[in-house]
Write an enzyme that holds these catalytic residues in place. Structure first.
Site, PDB file in Angstrom:
ATOM      1  CE1 TYR A  32      40.458  51.921  33.986  1.00  0.00           C
ATOM      2  CE2 TYR A  32      40.176  54.170  33.226  1.00  0.00           C
ATOM      3  CZ  TYR A  32      40.250  53.262  34.257  1.00  0.00           C
ATOM      4  OH  TYR A  32      40.136  53.703  35.557  1.00  0.00           O
ATOM      5  NE  ARG A  51      48.242  54.593  33.726  1.00  0.00           N
ATOM      6  CZ  ARG A  51      47.637  55.628  34.284  1.00  0.00           C
ATOM      7  NH1 ARG A  51      47.835  55.896  35.563  1.00  0.00           N
ATOM      8  NH2 ARG A  51      46.834  56.399  33.575  1.00  0.00           N
ATOM      9  NE  ARG A 100      29.876  34.817  32.396  1.00  0.00           N
ATOM     10  CZ  ARG A 100      30.272  34.158  33.483  1.00  0.00           C
ATOM     11  NH1 ARG A 100      30.246  32.840  33.523  1.00  0.00           N
ATOM     12  NH2 ARG A 100      30.684  34.820  34.553  1.00  0.00           N
ATOM     13  CG  HIS A 102      35.749  32.156  34.829  1.00  0.00           C
ATOM     14  ND1 HIS A 102      34.509  31.641  34.561  1.00  0.00           N
ATOM     15  CD2 HIS A 102      35.597  32.967  35.899  1.00  0.00           C
ATOM     16  CE1 HIS A 102      33.635  32.115  35.425  1.00  0.00           C
ATOM     17  NE2 HIS A 102      34.277  32.926  36.256  1.00  0.00           N
ATOM     18  CE  LYS A 149      43.577  54.785  33.888  1.00  0.00           C
ATOM     19  NZ  LYS A 149      42.965  55.223  35.135  1.00  0.00           N
ATOM     20  CD  GLU A 182      44.802  53.601  43.914  1.00  0.00           C
ATOM     21  OE1 GLU A 182      45.343  54.408  43.141  1.00  0.00           O
ATOM     22  OE2 GLU A 182      44.468  52.459  43.572  1.00  0.00           O
TER      23      GLU A 182
END
Ligand SMILES: Cc1ncc(COP(=O)(O)O)c(C=O)c1O
Length: 286
Positions: A32, A51, A100, A102, A149, A182
């Protein structure tokens, strides 16, 4: 009414629906961006797109849209939400799947979602308009791919809860060598001996767009010493100033760390000068 974008259509946010089998929902398998927009103008869009591309390639996902299409879509979304001061959230996940599992499925149509939320314009660099933060220090227990991100933010969420439980608003994270990484939702700068220090980019931190803008602004418009290097806990505890950086906050001063006042509990002079550079130059091409 807030308008969202979902897979090719603009729709009221309350009516936007995705499958519960979306891998973003099941695994946090997505990336995102959050892009600030003031008076209808997006900030640092080329840096956000750059990015986004790194994050997408970090999870081996190809965007179904070109950069030009994404930009056009986001500008339309901003317009449909009345322009003004908005945070623009854009998320691309690997999409819905039948089973589902992985491992990445062979065929998956990515989900592209964007919406906006109101934000206020950051401080002009004066103490009166500063949004000051309190923070605590904690060991960083997240994964080794913090440069992506990713929407998989549970590690950050749990760290933010450590701050909340200690009555603070952010958490400064330190690796096993007691070096700053951070914060839960920001990058961090400190002022130490008059120099501006921030950790260098690696897998332990998100390459923040605001961090990048801040370094470029300070290099261009000040004669201050700016160092990207490991920053030890001891230096942080003795810092003259501490700043959080993120797209919607720009630079926000930390005025209390672990219950101890920084710069007597008020924003420092270096922060005032740095944040007023954002006020002047946030839309410039760096
Ligand atoms: C973990 C983390 N680090 C740093 C940042 C700052 O990044 P940017 O300046 O691009 O908003 C964010 C912003 O959301 C973040 O979540």
């Amino acid at each position: 009414m807030s308008i969202a974008y979902l897979n090719g259509s603009f729709t009221p946010l309350s009516e936007a629906k995705i499958s519960p089998m979306d891998r973003g929902f099941l695994f946090g398998d997505g990336v995102y961006e959050v892009i600030p927009c003031y008076e209808g103008q997006l900030v640092a869009m080329p840096y956000h797109l750059e990015r986004l591309n790194h994050s997408l390639s970090g999870i081996a996902l190809t965007s179904p849209h070109s950069e030009a299409d994404l930009l056009e879509m986001l500008l339309t979304l901003v317009q449909k939400n009345g322009g003004g001061n908005l945070g623009v959230y854009l998320q691309i996940t690997r999409g819905p799947t039948m089973k589902r599992q992985h491992a990445f499925p062979e065929h998956c149509q990515p989900t592209v979602f964007a919406y906006t939320f109101p934000i206020s314009e950051p401080s002009d660099g004066s103490t009166d308009t500063a949004s000051c933060f309190t923070a605590v220090t904690k060991p960083d227990k997240r994964w080794e791919r913090c440069h992506i991100k990713s929407t998989a933010l549970l590690g950050n969420v749990l760290h933010m809860m450590e701050a909340v439980e200690d009555g603070a608003e952010e958490v400064l994270l330190f690796n096993e060598r007691e070096e700053l990484t951070e914060a839960a939702a920001c990058n961090v700068f400190i002022v130490s001996g008059g120099a501006i220090l921030t950790p260098e980019l690696d897998h332990q931190i998100l390459p923040g767009v605001t961090r990048r803008q801040c370094i470029e602004l300070l290099q261009r418009y000040t004669d201050w010493t700016i160092e990207t290097r490991p920053v030890h806990l001891e230096e942080v505890l003795k810092a003259e100033e501490i700043w959080l950086s993120s797209s919607t906050k720009e630079l926000a001063p930390v005025v209390k760390l672990n219950g101890v006042a920084i710069n007597e509990g008020v924003p420092g002079p270096r922060w005032e000068a740095a944040q007023s550079l954002f006020q002047q130059y946030r839309f410039s091409d760096f």
